[in-house]
Design an enzyme around this catalytic site. Structure first.
Site, PDB file in Angstrom:
ATOM      1  N   HIS A  67     -55.357  -3.131  -3.469  1.00 30.39           N
ATOM      2  CA  HIS A  67     -54.190  -2.906  -2.613  1.00 30.39           C
ATOM      3  C   HIS A  67     -54.535  -1.932  -1.477  1.00 30.39           C
ATOM      4  CE1 HIS A  67     -49.753  -2.444  -1.974  1.00 30.39           C
ATOM      5  NE2 HIS A  67     -50.166  -1.312  -1.449  1.00 30.39           N
ATOM      6  N   GLU A  68     -55.184  -0.834  -1.828  1.00 34.98           N
ATOM      7  CA  GLU A  68     -55.524   0.165  -0.811  1.00 34.98           C
ATOM      8  C   GLU A  68     -56.611  -0.346   0.135  1.00 34.98           C
ATOM      9  OE1 GLU A  68     -53.494   2.559  -0.445  1.00 34.98           O
ATOM     10  OE2 GLU A  68     -52.517   2.126  -2.358  1.00 34.98           O
ATOM     11  N   HIS A  71     -55.014  -2.316   2.937  1.00 34.85           N
ATOM     12  CA  HIS A  71     -54.577  -1.408   4.012  1.00 34.85           C
ATOM     13  C   HIS A  71     -55.767  -0.989   4.873  1.00 34.85           C
ATOM     14  CE1 HIS A  71     -50.445  -0.732   2.718  1.00 34.85           C
ATOM     15  NE2 HIS A  71     -50.844  -0.389   1.506  1.00 34.85           N
TER      16      HIS A  71
END
Length: 157
Positions: A67-68, A71
């Site tokens: 998820h990170e 980003h």
């Protein structure tokens, strides 16, 4: 798992799922409380909450890292890196990352309630902080306030 092992894991996940290198730092941040991880826009570093590894295991940690990294890579490419952006949603689905991380077990917190009562009209005031009864008076009748009791109430955070 140490910060060095986390750094290696993040680099491997980046190479395997994104076919792009991760060239910044990834580390455990003990100050994170309500989130699994955080991508820092200014430094491009990734902070991870160690509690998720302890409570939910390596699979949950890998999901948070994915998820990170979504980003991270979208931001560096100048694409939409925010949760609501279509680029973010598409890449997250492609790499199999979670939209949200699992919740941590709820902890019990305490809240202090102080009760004051007016000596004239008997109106009760509940406050979290102590008040100066020599300075403040009842808002209804201007009567003198008297301290009545203090309670500690437990609630789920």
């Amino acid at each position: 798992m140490t910060n060095e092992e986390l750094q290696v894991l993040v680099e491997e996940i980046s190479d395997r799922f994104f076919q792009l290198p991760f060239q910044h730092k990834a580390y455990f941040n003990p100050r994170l409380r309500t989130t699994g991880g955080r991508y820092m826009l200014g430094s491009h570093n990734i902070d991870i909450n160690r509690k998720y590894l302890v409570e939910h295991g390596l699979d949950e940690l890998i999901g948070i890292i994915k998820h990170e990294l979504v980003h991270y890579h979208l931001h560096l490419q100048g694409k939409g890196y925010k949760h609501g952006d279509q680029d973010f949603k598409d890449l997250l689905k492609k790499v199999g990352g979670p939209r949200y991380c699992a919740s941590l077990p709820e902890s019990t917190k305490r809240k202090r309630i102080l009760t004051y009562i007016c000596s004239k009209c008997h109106l009760q005031y509940e406050r979290r902080r102590k008040i100066n009864t020599g300075k403040y008076v009842c808002g209804r009748c201007r009567g003198k306030l008297l301290f009545k009791k203090e309670e500690l109430i437990e609630f789920r955070a």
